[in-house]
Design a protein around this motif. Structure first.
Motif, mmCIF file in Angstrom:
data_model
loop_
_atom_site.group_PDB
_atom_site.id
_atom_site.type_symbol
_atom_site.label_atom_id
_atom_site.label_comp_id
_atom_site.label_asym_id
_atom_site.label_seq_id
_atom_site.Cartn_x
_atom_site.Cartn_y
_atom_site.Cartn_z
ATOM 1 N N LYS A 182 3.388 10.233 9.370
ATOM 2 C CA LYS A 182 2.908 10.048 8.049
ATOM 3 C C LYS A 182 1.488 9.726 7.929
ATOM 4 C CE LYS A 182 6.264 8.741 5.157
ATOM 5 N NZ LYS A 182 6.644 9.454 4.000
ATOM 6 N N THR A 183 0.600 9.764 7.065
ATOM 7 C CA THR A 183 -0.827 9.812 6.985
ATOM 8 C C THR A 183 -1.340 8.132 7.207
ATOM 9 O OG1 THR A 183 -0.868 9.170 4.584
ATOM 10 C CG2 THR A 183 -1.002 11.492 5.188
ATOM 11 N N PRO A 184 -2.586 7.981 7.765
ATOM 12 C CA PRO A 184 -2.786 6.622 7.807
ATOM 13 C C PRO A 184 -2.586 5.591 6.870
ATOM 14 C CG PRO A 184 -4.683 8.332 8.755
ATOM 15 C CD PRO A 184 -3.455 8.939 8.095
ATOM 16 N N ALA A 185 -2.755 5.682 5.551
ATOM 17 C CA ALA A 185 -2.697 4.911 4.473
ATOM 18 C C ALA A 185 -1.088 4.474 4.367
ATOM 19 C CB ALA A 185 -3.218 5.325 3.310
ATOM 20 N N GLU A 186 -0.207 5.704 4.472
ATOM 21 C CA GLU A 186 1.227 5.289 4.345
ATOM 22 C C GLU A 186 1.629 4.454 5.359
ATOM 23 O OE1 GLU A 186 3.211 9.114 2.443
ATOM 24 O OE2 GLU A 186 1.945 9.641 4.131
ATOM 25 N N ARG A 187 1.139 4.775 6.639
ATOM 26 C CA ARG A 187 1.543 4.030 7.856
ATOM 27 C C ARG A 187 1.204 2.482 7.541
ATOM 28 N NH1 ARG A 187 -0.524 8.129 11.089
ATOM 29 N NH2 ARG A 187 -2.096 7.011 11.615
ATOM 30 N N CYS A 188 0.021 2.247 7.057
ATOM 31 C CA CYS A 188 -0.177 0.851 6.782
ATOM 32 C C CYS A 188 1.016 0.106 5.766
ATOM 33 C CB CYS A 188 -1.483 0.757 5.759
ATOM 34 S SG CYS A 188 -2.244 -0.828 5.575
ATOM 35 N N PHE A 189 1.666 0.857 5.227
ATOM 36 C CA PHE A 189 2.716 0.069 4.172
ATOM 37 C C PHE A 189 4.214 0.512 4.902
ATOM 38 C CE2 PHE A 189 -0.949 0.678 1.514
ATOM 39 C CZ PHE A 189 -0.988 -0.639 1.017
ATOM 40 N N LEU A 190 4.159 1.067 5.962
ATOM 41 C CA LEU A 190 5.482 1.516 6.475
ATOM 42 C C LEU A 190 6.148 0.393 7.076
ATOM 43 C CD1 LEU A 190 6.488 4.425 7.292
ATOM 44 C CD2 LEU A 190 6.090 4.005 9.465
ATOM 45 N N TRP A 191 7.612 0.592 6.557
ATOM 46 C CA TRP A 191 8.599 -0.393 7.104
ATOM 47 C C TRP A 191 9.788 -0.028 7.651
ATOM 48 C CZ3 TRP A 191 13.578 -1.220 4.971
ATOM 49 C CH2 TRP A 191 14.183 -2.503 5.327
ATOM 50 N N LEU A 192 10.200 0.102 9.028
ATOM 51 C CA LEU A 192 11.395 0.648 9.935
ATOM 52 C C LEU A 192 11.276 2.036 9.132
ATOM 53 C CD1 LEU A 192 14.029 -2.076 9.410
ATOM 54 C CD2 LEU A 192 12.500 -1.427 11.262
ATOM 55 N N GLY A 193 10.296 2.541 9.221
ATOM 56 C CA GLY A 193 10.323 4.183 9.376
ATOM 57 C C GLY A 193 10.216 4.644 7.626
ATOM 58 N N GLY A 194 10.106 3.952 6.876
ATOM 59 C CA GLY A 194 9.882 4.243 5.609
ATOM 60 C C GLY A 194 9.127 3.337 4.335
ATOM 61 N N PHE A 195 9.823 3.407 3.233
ATOM 62 C CA PHE A 195 8.958 2.576 2.179
ATOM 63 C C PHE A 195 10.065 1.261 1.967
ATOM 64 C CE2 PHE A 195 11.449 5.991 0.014
ATOM 65 C CZ PHE A 195 12.302 5.221 -0.819
ATOM 66 N N ARG A 196 9.471 0.352 1.623
ATOM 67 C CA ARG A 196 10.349 -0.812 1.032
ATOM 68 C C ARG A 196 10.791 -0.612 -0.480
ATOM 69 N NH1 ARG A 196 9.991 -5.876 3.535
ATOM 70 N NH2 ARG A 196 8.714 -5.971 5.263
ATOM 71 N N SER A 197 12.137 -0.489 -0.639
ATOM 72 C CA SER A 197 12.792 -0.242 -1.698
ATOM 73 C C SER A 197 12.527 -1.490 -2.797
ATOM 74 C CB SER A 197 14.357 -0.659 -1.638
ATOM 75 O OG SER A 197 14.839 0.600 -0.736
#
Length: 333
Positions: A182-197
């Motif tokens: 992922k990009t750096p900004a996306e990694r900042c919000f990453l949770w267990l390899g993805g987005f929080r539902s």
């Protein structure tokens, strides 16, 4: 001859008048120059001149910084274009190129993490194409039947990435957890390899107004159940990390390499490896939660609302990727 004396006198008078006027003009010029010189010596005028000079210098530096920033943006764009071309050539040749510049082993053909990165890049391109098609259909007020076909296709496309992540987790679960794909900004919000539902649902509530009371209740209940499942998985991950720390720190650290210590060390590593095997299960459960959330959301909303929801989700992550690009291209003084 009788008129000659009067002529001489008249000439002398004119000459005297010219001389007097010349003297007055010279005096006026000298006074003006002196007055201008005196004003230039005024401290207030000197301060104003210095301030103007400082403002000009500050404006010049600002223009230079702006020019440098624009040049850096253009350079970053060119580098990104070159990387995309290299990636395209690598796909055609059947080899995988590491984008992180890590170990040489990461650039070899068949590496699970790098293969996933390439597949994810291809998946992202297909998603952008589908989203553009959906956006055009929404803007042109396409029928619900036409929108349903596109929406179902995008949801099926999400199923593909969850399947790819399941395969990648078996090859390198740490790669997915780190979020290096992922990009750096996306990694900042990453949770267990993805987005929080739960966070995605919270985002959609304001984007999909007006909702019926039944729809609002359905989205709220789905958000709460997603939050509870996320909390349970997060607690499980914390317990696993604590257990791993206790396993690795058991016994004496930094002791000599006697046969007993070697046996103890091997036993610790075997226990730690067994516990790490549960990481794949956490990733799979988190992706199942994300997949079920998208499907439940689609059931609660109308077709047109689902289309708007998918557009809002895509736009949010697109802005995170754009933010990463701007951050990496920012001027560094």
């Amino acid at each position: 001859m009788a008129d000659s004396p009067r002529t001489d006198i008249s000439t002398d008078v004119d000459t005297d008048d010219k001389n007097q006027r010349y003297d007055r003009d010279q005096y006026a010029i000298t006074a003006a120059v002196s007055d201008s010189s005196d004003k230039s010596k005024d401290p207030k005028d000197q301060k104003t001149l210095r301030r103007l000079a400082q403002n000009r210098e500050a404006a010049r530096k600002s223009r230079l910084r702006k020019k440098a920033y624009v040049q850096q943006l253009e350079t970053s764009r060119l580098k990104l274009s070159q990387l995309e071309q290299e990636l395209q050539r690598a796909r055609q040749q059947g080899i995988f190129i590491s984008s992180s510049g890590g170990d040489a082993a990461h650039s070899t053909s068949g590496n699970g993490a790098m293969a996933f990165d390439v597949e994810y890049g291809r998946w992202l391109e297909d998603q952008n194409r589908q989203i553009n098609e959906l956006r055009s259909a929404v803007n042109s007020h396409a029928s619900d039947a036409e929108l349903r076909i596109i929406v179902d296709g995008i949801l099926a496309h999400y199923d593909d990435i969850f399947r790819l992540k399941g395969t990648a987790a078996k090859a390198d679960v740490f790669h997915l957890l780190s979020g290096m794909w992922k990009t750096p900004a996306e990694r900042c919000f990453l949770w267990l390899g993805g987005f929080r539902s739960s966070e995605v649902l919270k985002l959609l509530v304001n984007q999909l107004e007006p909702l019926t009371e039944q729809q609002l209740m359905g989205i709220t209940n789905l958000q709460q159940s997603s939050q509870q499942a996320e909390d349970a998985l997060s607690q499980g991950m914390e317990a696993l990390q604590q257990s791993l720390a206790e396993t690795l720190s058991s016994g004496s650290l930094g002791s000599t390499g006697s046969s007993g210590n070697v046996a103890n060390y091997m036993g610790q590593m075997a226990m730690a490896m067994g516990k790490l095997g549960t990481l794949e299960g956490f990733i799979r459960q988190a992706d199942n939660l994300r997949q079920q959330t998208l499907q439940q959301m689609h059931r609660i909303l109308t077709t047109r609302q689902s289309a708007r929801a998918l557009l809002a989700i895509n736009d949010y992550f697109s802005r995170l990727r754009a933010l990463s690009s701007l951050w990496l291209a920012r001027p560094r003084e």
